[in-house]
Design a protein around this motif. Sequence first.
Motif, PDB file in Angstrom:
ATOM      1  N   ALA A 290       8.941  20.857 -16.105  1.00 36.39           N
ATOM      2  CA  ALA A 290       8.567  21.878 -15.125  1.00 36.39           C
ATOM      3  C   ALA A 290       7.839  21.280 -13.927  1.00 36.39           C
ATOM      4  O   ALA A 290       8.053  21.706 -12.791  1.00 36.39           O
ATOM      5  CB  ALA A 290       7.697  22.940 -15.793  1.00 36.39           C
ATOM      6  N   THR A 291       6.983  20.281 -14.169  1.00 37.70           N
ATOM      7  CA  THR A 291       6.247  19.670 -13.062  1.00 37.70           C
ATOM      8  C   THR A 291       7.185  18.935 -12.121  1.00 37.70           C
ATOM      9  O   THR A 291       6.991  18.948 -10.898  1.00 37.70           O
ATOM     10  CB  THR A 291       5.169  18.714 -13.605  1.00 37.70           C
ATOM     11  N   ALA A 292       8.212  18.304 -12.672  1.00 39.35           N
ATOM     12  CA  ALA A 292       9.209  17.640 -11.825  1.00 39.35           C
ATOM     13  C   ALA A 292       9.874  18.657 -10.903  1.00 39.35           C
ATOM     14  O   ALA A 292      10.013  18.428  -9.692  1.00 39.35           O
ATOM     15  CB  ALA A 292      10.244  16.934 -12.689  1.00 39.35           C
ATOM     16  N   GLY A 293      10.291  19.791 -11.465  1.00 40.38           N
ATOM     17  CA  GLY A 293      10.921  20.825 -10.651  1.00 40.38           C
ATOM     18  C   GLY A 293       9.964  21.456  -9.664  1.00 40.38           C
ATOM     19  O   GLY A 293      10.327  21.726  -8.512  1.00 40.38           O
ATOM     20  N   PHE A 294       8.725  21.687 -10.096  1.00 43.05           N
ATOM     21  CA  PHE A 294       7.718  22.291  -9.220  1.00 43.05           C
ATOM     22  C   PHE A 294       7.439  21.399  -8.008  1.00 43.05           C
ATOM     23  O   PHE A 294       7.397  21.873  -6.861  1.00 43.05           O
ATOM     24  CB  PHE A 294       6.436  22.527 -10.015  1.00 43.05           C
ATOM     25  N   ASN A 295       7.231  20.104  -8.250  1.00 41.33           N
ATOM     26  CA  ASN A 295       6.965  19.186  -7.140  1.00 41.33           C
ATOM     27  C   ASN A 295       8.139  19.106  -6.178  1.00 41.33           C
ATOM     28  O   ASN A 295       7.953  18.990  -4.959  1.00 41.33           O
ATOM     29  CB  ASN A 295       6.632  17.783  -7.676  1.00 41.33           C
TER      30      ASN A 295
ATOM     31  N   ASN B  98       2.351  12.239 -18.882  1.00 36.49           N
ATOM     32  CA  ASN B  98       3.217  13.394 -18.623  1.00 36.49           C
ATOM     33  C   ASN B  98       3.604  13.475 -17.155  1.00 36.49           C
ATOM     34  O   ASN B  98       4.762  13.760 -16.811  1.00 36.49           O
ATOM     35  CB  ASN B  98       2.515  14.686 -19.045  1.00 36.49           C
ATOM     36  N   ASN B  99       2.629  13.234 -16.284  1.00 34.60           N
ATOM     37  CA  ASN B  99       2.927  13.255 -14.848  1.00 34.60           C
ATOM     38  C   ASN B  99       3.847  12.108 -14.449  1.00 34.60           C
ATOM     39  O   ASN B  99       4.688  12.255 -13.559  1.00 34.60           O
ATOM     40  CB  ASN B  99       1.631  13.194 -14.044  1.00 34.60           C
ATOM     41  N   PHE B 100       3.689  10.957 -15.116  1.00 26.72           N
ATOM     42  CA  PHE B 100       4.572   9.828 -14.835  1.00 26.72           C
ATOM     43  C   PHE B 100       6.015  10.159 -15.223  1.00 26.72           C
ATOM     44  O   PHE B 100       6.949   9.898 -14.461  1.00 26.72           O
ATOM     45  CB  PHE B 100       4.090   8.588 -15.599  1.00 26.72           C
ATOM     46  N   VAL B 101       6.197  10.765 -16.400  1.00 27.35           N
ATOM     47  CA  VAL B 101       7.540  11.174 -16.836  1.00 27.35           C
ATOM     48  C   VAL B 101       8.111  12.212 -15.870  1.00 27.35           C
ATOM     49  O   VAL B 101       9.292  12.168 -15.501  1.00 27.35           O
ATOM     50  CB  VAL B 101       7.501  11.722 -18.269  1.00 27.35           C
ATOM     51  N   ALA B 102       7.244  13.161 -15.443  1.00 25.11           N
ATOM     52  CA  ALA B 102       7.683  14.170 -14.472  1.00 25.11           C
ATOM     53  C   ALA B 102       8.156  13.516 -13.185  1.00 25.11           C
ATOM     54  O   ALA B 102       9.161  13.933 -12.587  1.00 25.11           O
ATOM     55  CB  ALA B 102       6.537  15.141 -14.181  1.00 25.11           C
TER      56      ALA B 102
END
Length: 493
Positions: A284-289, A406-410
């Motif tokens: 979700a963070t990947a898509g949000f960013n 998690n942020n790195f994976v995102a």
Amino acid sequence: MDCWKQDRRNTWIFPTLVLCLYGFFYMMKPSEPFLIPYLTGPDKNLTTEEVTNEIFPVWTYSYLALLFPVFLITDYMRYKPILLLQGISFIITYLLLLFAHGVLAMQLVEFFYGLATATEVAYYAYIYSVVSTDHYQRVTSYCRSITLVAATVAALLGQLLVSLADVSYFHLHVITLTSVSLAFVCSFALPMPQKSMFFHRKDVSEPLPAPEKAAPPLGSDRPSSYQEDKGSPPADRAPTPEQQADNAKPRNQVLRVLVQLSKDLRDCYSSRKLLYWSLWWALATAGFNQVLNYIQVLWDFRAPSHSSAVYNGAVEAIATFLSAVTSFIVQYMKINWDLFGELALGIFSALDAGSLLLMHFSTNIWASYAGYLIFKACYMLLITIATFQIAVNLSMERYALMFGFNNFVALVIQTIITVAVVDSKGLKLDIVTQFLIYGSYFAVIAGIFLIRSICILVSSKCKIKITRSCKEHLNHADSESKEQIVTGYMTRL
């Protein structure tokens, strides 16, 4: 003595106050909601295609390349130097935005902005190194709240200046440059931490050697030749094994930290509950960013800034306020998250998908604004829940490590999306089609967690039925057969 103890208890106040001032000024950027109109307007004269396909992807790539090394360097350097680096990066970013021209110069802007973004870890980790654990909750609340307040005030101020005072986008960037420069000045007042979470820990020590071979503690600033109650060794004496070990200590320390980090990560993700919450977090963070990075391009396409009134600042202010409200109400939600957590992830991810598809199919700018408000509010609600669910089971060190990973994976996922969908070397899709992709992406996320939640609910219902059946059989069974009944039902569970 009592006064000294009172001073020690109050040492958290000054660094927290300075860090809040720093957070307010570095988030006080009234020009941010108007970046696309500025770049594609007469100030920079860039095309939307250049901004979308050649300039913006640089931020994603630089952020990915810098995130992990900056994470380690931040802890090793004990935060304050990295906060200074962040201030310098912001100043360079906005100086280039003001006075540089051309695609290459704007790509350089995105690189320095990626560096500034990667160093944000120092802001959120610094305070834990200078205050005691009993103040963690309070200072975390202060630091996170002040950034939300600053973002809301900045967006609202930018909108008012543009709409009512007819201030140019150039002068909005001048205000932003002034604000980040004040943040840089504030960072000098921060005290230098004496510990950090991994490299300079005060609560963890290595196994002690034998008394006759005692070595200085890890992180000690004493020279390796120092020996307590003994003179320095003669100059012609060969280095002792202890001295050789001390000389190799920085290298061994890095290796030790990396090994410990990998072990902690393995332990964290061995929990199935944390694994699925982290999976949603990364996806979700990947898509949000990605949406956050390109939403202004869509708005400018729906209502070109050169011929329409621009309300980006007002929309960002409302979105930030709604995000703060949804984050705040999480504490009042009395829900069995183990049972219904993934159902919530699925439902609100579906709302995110619907809002993005609304932005794709509707040509009305107000529908795009409304879709963005729904999208950001839903994401912030879920990320707050995910943050709580992960943090409640972790120590502070693993908390920071897991969130960082998690942020790195995102970011890796976001980079793949950028290369495939946006970059000029990939599909190079137009902005409207991009939002169809993003909506479909969140629909897939919703599908994954809705299916997972159905399996969890069905499994839970079956377990309840089996447990009730077991109790009924036990009530009517004699003492000799009870053990067999329990064994049989445990096998079924």
